[in-house]
Scaffold this motif. Structure first.
Motif, PDB file in Angstrom:
ATOM      1  N   GLY A 125       0.989  -1.092   0.095  1.00  0.00           N
ATOM      2  CA  GLY A 125       0.162  -0.003  -0.023  1.00  0.00           C
ATOM      3  C   GLY A 125       0.880   1.258  -0.104  1.00  0.00           C
ATOM      4  O   GLY A 125       0.824   1.743  -1.217  1.00  0.00           O
ATOM      5  N   PRO A 126       1.452   1.709   1.215  1.00  0.00           N
ATOM      6  CA  PRO A 126       1.986   2.854   1.267  1.00  0.00           C
ATOM      7  C   PRO A 126       3.294   3.098   0.492  1.00  0.00           C
ATOM      8  O   PRO A 126       4.131   1.752   0.331  1.00  0.00           O
ATOM      9  CB  PRO A 126       2.253   3.265   2.854  1.00  0.00           C
ATOM     10  CG  PRO A 126       2.320   1.868   3.297  1.00  0.00           C
ATOM     11  CD  PRO A 126       1.227   1.035   2.567  1.00  0.00           C
ATOM     12  N   ALA A 127       3.781   4.110   0.129  1.00  0.00           N
ATOM     13  CA  ALA A 127       5.062   4.193  -0.678  1.00  0.00           C
ATOM     14  C   ALA A 127       6.056   4.118   0.536  1.00  0.00           C
ATOM     15  O   ALA A 127       6.088   4.254   1.697  1.00  0.00           O
ATOM     16  CB  ALA A 127       5.373   5.683  -1.149  1.00  0.00           C
ATOM     17  N   VAL A 128       7.254   3.254   0.045  1.00  0.00           N
ATOM     18  CA  VAL A 128       8.270   2.954   1.286  1.00  0.00           C
ATOM     19  C   VAL A 128       9.709   3.442   0.663  1.00  0.00           C
ATOM     20  O   VAL A 128       9.967   3.167  -0.579  1.00  0.00           O
ATOM     21  CB  VAL A 128       8.383   1.305   1.353  1.00  0.00           C
ATOM     22  CG1 VAL A 128       9.402   1.141   2.750  1.00  0.00           C
ATOM     23  CG2 VAL A 128       7.011   0.821   1.855  1.00  0.00           C
ATOM     24  N   THR A 129      10.500   3.965   1.671  1.00  0.00           N
ATOM     25  CA  THR A 129      11.880   4.560   1.381  1.00  0.00           C
ATOM     26  C   THR A 129      12.976   4.051   2.508  1.00  0.00           C
ATOM     27  O   THR A 129      12.265   4.079   3.577  1.00  0.00           O
ATOM     28  CB  THR A 129      11.791   5.953   1.063  1.00  0.00           C
ATOM     29  OG1 THR A 129      10.712   6.553   0.267  1.00  0.00           O
ATOM     30  CG2 THR A 129      13.274   6.327   0.759  1.00  0.00           C
ATOM     31  N   ILE A 130      13.741   3.745   2.189  1.00  0.00           N
ATOM     32  CA  ILE A 130      14.905   3.389   3.003  1.00  0.00           C
ATOM     33  C   ILE A 130      16.218   4.494   2.954  1.00  0.00           C
ATOM     34  O   ILE A 130      16.599   4.636   2.132  1.00  0.00           O
ATOM     35  CB  ILE A 130      15.372   1.993   3.030  1.00  0.00           C
ATOM     36  CG1 ILE A 130      14.355   0.735   3.020  1.00  0.00           C
ATOM     37  CG2 ILE A 130      16.533   1.677   3.958  1.00  0.00           C
ATOM     38  CD1 ILE A 130      14.624  -0.463   2.742  1.00  0.00           C
ATOM     39  N   ILE A 131      16.213   5.043   4.151  1.00  0.00           N
ATOM     40  CA  ILE A 131      17.311   6.176   4.081  1.00  0.00           C
ATOM     41  C   ILE A 131      17.781   5.966   5.381  1.00  0.00           C
ATOM     42  O   ILE A 131      17.399   5.765   6.571  1.00  0.00           O
ATOM     43  CB  ILE A 131      16.647   7.428   3.840  1.00  0.00           C
ATOM     44  CG1 ILE A 131      15.706   8.053   5.075  1.00  0.00           C
ATOM     45  CG2 ILE A 131      16.141   7.528   2.440  1.00  0.00           C
ATOM     46  CD1 ILE A 131      15.190   9.324   4.836  1.00  0.00           C
ATOM     47  N   PRO A 132      19.198   6.422   5.728  1.00  0.00           N
ATOM     48  CA  PRO A 132      19.954   6.487   6.829  1.00  0.00           C
ATOM     49  C   PRO A 132      19.483   7.471   7.765  1.00  0.00           C
ATOM     50  O   PRO A 132      18.872   8.372   7.335  1.00  0.00           O
ATOM     51  CB  PRO A 132      21.581   6.612   6.573  1.00  0.00           C
ATOM     52  CG  PRO A 132      21.217   7.295   5.040  1.00  0.00           C
ATOM     53  CD  PRO A 132      20.368   7.001   4.397  1.00  0.00           C
ATOM     54  N   ARG A 133      19.618   7.396   8.953  1.00  0.00           N
ATOM     55  CA  ARG A 133      19.128   8.314  10.004  1.00  0.00           C
ATOM     56  C   ARG A 133      19.459   9.749   9.906  1.00  0.00           C
ATOM     57  O   ARG A 133      18.779  10.828   9.903  1.00  0.00           O
ATOM     58  CB  ARG A 133      19.463   8.038  11.369  1.00  0.00           C
ATOM     59  CG  ARG A 133      19.096   8.733  12.617  1.00  0.00           C
ATOM     60  CD  ARG A 133      19.350   8.373  14.038  1.00  0.00           C
ATOM     61  NE  ARG A 133      20.889   7.870  14.286  1.00  0.00           N
ATOM     62  CZ  ARG A 133      21.745   8.691  14.522  1.00  0.00           C
ATOM     63  NH1 ARG A 133      21.529  10.034  14.524  1.00  0.00           N
ATOM     64  NH2 ARG A 133      22.913   8.284  14.614  1.00  0.00           N
ATOM     65  N   ASP A 134      21.045   9.877   9.380  1.00  0.00           N
ATOM     66  CA  ASP A 134      21.419  11.311   9.306  1.00  0.00           C
ATOM     67  C   ASP A 134      20.799  11.967   8.144  1.00  0.00           C
ATOM     68  O   ASP A 134      20.999  13.183   7.791  1.00  0.00           O
ATOM     69  CB  ASP A 134      22.871  11.419   9.237  1.00  0.00           C
ATOM     70  CG  ASP A 134      23.468  10.564   8.258  1.00  0.00           C
ATOM     71  OD1 ASP A 134      22.712   9.911   7.228  1.00  0.00           O
ATOM     72  OD2 ASP A 134      24.581  10.312   8.006  1.00  0.00           O
ATOM     73  N   LYS A 135      20.066  11.466   7.221  1.00  0.00           N
ATOM     74  CA  LYS A 135      19.444  11.986   6.228  1.00  0.00           C
ATOM     75  C   LYS A 135      17.794  12.219   6.329  1.00  0.00           C
ATOM     76  O   LYS A 135      17.122  13.031   5.524  1.00  0.00           O
ATOM     77  CB  LYS A 135      19.465  11.142   4.755  1.00  0.00           C
ATOM     78  CG  LYS A 135      20.826  10.650   4.411  1.00  0.00           C
ATOM     79  CD  LYS A 135      21.648  11.738   3.835  1.00  0.00           C
ATOM     80  CE  LYS A 135      23.025  11.509   3.560  1.00  0.00           C
ATOM     81  NZ  LYS A 135      24.062  12.444   3.170  1.00  0.00           N
ATOM     82  N   VAL A 136      17.427  11.956   7.415  1.00  0.00           N
ATOM     83  CA  VAL A 136      16.036  12.039   7.594  1.00  0.00           C
ATOM     84  C   VAL A 136      15.329  13.693   7.853  1.00  0.00           C
ATOM     85  O   VAL A 136      14.387  13.815   7.271  1.00  0.00           O
ATOM     86  CB  VAL A 136      15.515  11.065   9.029  1.00  0.00           C
ATOM     87  CG1 VAL A 136      14.031  11.675   9.426  1.00  0.00           C
ATOM     88  CG2 VAL A 136      15.704   9.775   8.937  1.00  0.00           C
ATOM     89  N   VAL A 137      16.152  14.131   8.738  1.00  0.00           N
ATOM     90  CA  VAL A 137      15.752  15.644   8.899  1.00  0.00           C
ATOM     91  C   VAL A 137      15.740  16.463   7.426  1.00  0.00           C
ATOM     92  O   VAL A 137      14.678  16.996   7.421  1.00  0.00           O
ATOM     93  CB  VAL A 137      16.743  16.319   9.905  1.00  0.00           C
ATOM     94  CG1 VAL A 137      16.133  17.878   9.972  1.00  0.00           C
ATOM     95  CG2 VAL A 137      16.597  15.704  11.194  1.00  0.00           C
ATOM     96  N   ALA A 138      16.698  16.220   6.665  1.00  0.00           N
ATOM     97  CA  ALA A 138      16.575  16.800   5.463  1.00  0.00           C
ATOM     98  C   ALA A 138      15.272  16.459   4.352  1.00  0.00           C
ATOM     99  O   ALA A 138      14.915  17.124   3.775  1.00  0.00           O
ATOM    100  CB  ALA A 138      17.909  16.797   4.432  1.00  0.00           C
TER     101      ALA A 138
END
Length: 450
Positions: A407-420
């Motif tokens: 269903g939902p869109a899923v993205t995998i990113i490192p923690r230090d990229k989340v705020v951006a």
């Protein structure tokens, strides 16, 4: 181990949430407390401000060689240099649970166990007892927002203790009132099977002191195997239970409800934290307060004053156009309750969940469950797995969960990229969840979204 005779105590892993509570217990009793932890944190800095000496290097030249007692957490490696030195030199070395065992022998003990909800229920009970003037010593697995503490002391010979099932440590406790919130499979790296987890919780209920009371969530699997002289079942709103909530109304991200038992009732209880599961947690806590004979009006006032627990459905930003919730959820059922409750409270808002899986073994064992729960969101961001005490397992990654989400869109990113990443969005309902270092995102995201 006679607690009253201890003059000096040394903690290995003093910065852990459970360890720090016991360190504070000794420190407030005038015992000399020192300890080691791997890194400096907000919690260790608080302990240092309270007069506890802490170092951050595993070095036998820095430990307290005059100590009467050494307390360590199971999270410490068996080959830890300081731990090995104390054992080799015949010091009394015990686990955190051994100290709690002695506390439950010495005091009237209210212990809260369960794979979910134990931190919230124990903190609610401790708050009710403190706010109403009844008094208690509180040993909590989370930080109370009301008091910014995970421990407080009292002259009252009563202890409220969060009973942790990890490493079977809760089986050492001897409660006068035992609460059991859930028996879902977890920590299979320790227990092996779901049945073994259930067996441990059943054993926990057998350790209740003679004439003690068991308060258990209605509808648990193997409920009939849970034995106690006095047994009460609580529920969210199933009137087949001994005590339950009714007339539940949502209001400004919280709830108003009544708590009903056959021979008593408390009406118009206001609770200012979210999550329908927290209404059920409140039913358990209020029942304990009533069992102790606390006045209904005082219970109602204390519940209205309850501000929650850090990282338990915690509102970090709550505006008309944007809500940001942070939660410790690290099990599929906890995630399900978190996302369902948030979407029920804010049905018009698009829900983005940022989740950090905790442990390779838990991800391997519950990948299907995590995916099913996360599929309730409108969009999912997955962080890499937080390993904690574990080494990687081949093939076990966040992609395991991502591939199963429907269903939902899923993205995998490192923690230090989340705020951006969040900065580029226009979130309406944002949730961060997990038991690893995802909590480092709390303040940057709060600042950004405020």
């Amino acid at each position: 181990m006679e607690l009253k005779s201890i003059k000096r105590v040394y903690f290995i892993g003093i910065g852990g949430i459970g360890m720090s509570a016991i360190a504070r217990f000794f420190n407030e009793r005038g015992v000399t407390v020192t300890g080691y932890d791997r890194t400096s944190t907000v919690l260790t800095r608080q302990l240092e401000a309270e007069g506890i000496s802490i170092h951050y290097t595993d070095d036998v030249n820095l430990l307290d060689k005059a100590t009467n007692l050494v307390v360590y957490t199971p999270a410490i490696p068996a080959a830890h240099t300081e731990l090995t030195w104390y054992r080799d030199n015949a010091y009394e070395v015990v686990k955190r649970s051994d100290v709690l065992q002695e506390i439950t022998r010495d005091l009237f003990a209210i212990t809260v166990a369960g794979t979910h909800g134990k931190t919230t229920v124990s903190t609610m009970i401790a708050h009710l007892l403190r706010h109403t003037g009844y008094g208690c010593n509180a040993f909590l697995g989370g930080v109370s927002v009301n008091y910014d503490r995970n421990f407080w002391s009292s002259d009252k010979a009563v202890a409220v203790i969060e009973a942790d099932e990890y490493d079977r440590s809760f089986l050492k406790l001897s409660p006068d009132i035992a609460i059991l919130t859930a028996m879902d499979a977890d920590h299979l790296d320790i227990y092996g099977t779901a049945e073994a987890v259930e067996d441990a919780f059943i054993q926990y209920t057998k350790n209740i002191k003679p004439n003690g009371t068991l308060l258990v969530r209605f509808g648990l699997h193997r409920n009939s195997d849970l034995k106690a002289t006095n047994k009460l079942k609580y529920s969210l709103q199933n009137d087949a239970a001994n005590v339950y909530a009714q007339n539940i109304k949502m209001e400004n991200g919280g709830y108003i409800f009544d708590v009903v038992q056959q021979d008593w009732m408390i009406c118009d209880i206001k609770m200012h934290i979210g999550g329908m599961h927290n209404v059920e947690n409140a039913v358990a806590a209020i029942t304990v307060a009533h069992l102790l004979g606390i006045d209904s009006d005082k219970i109602r006032e204390a519940m209205e004053a309850f501000k929650g627990i850090k990282r338990r459905f915690e509102y970090l930003v709550k505006k008309e156009e944007l809500v940001y919730i942070d939660d410790y959820a690290h099990h599929p059922e906890e995630l399900r309750a978190l996302i369902t409750s948030a979407k029920t409270l804010f049905p018009e808002k698009r829900c983005i969940v940022i989740f950090q899986p905790h442990l390779f073994t838990r991800t391997r064992d519950f990948a299907d469950g995590f995916a099913e729960s996360l599929s309730l969101a409108d969009e999912v961001i997955l962080l890499p797995i937080y390993p904690a005490r574990e080494l990687p397992i081949e093939g076990v990654t966040s992609e395991m969960i991502a591939a199963k989400i429907e269903g939902p869109a899923v993205t995998i990113i490192p923690r230090d990229k989340v705020v951006a990443w969040v900065k580029e969005q226009q979130p309406e309902l944002l949730i961060t969840a997990g038991a690893g270092d995802i909590d480092l995102l709390r303040e940057p995201l709060k600042e950004l979204l405020s």
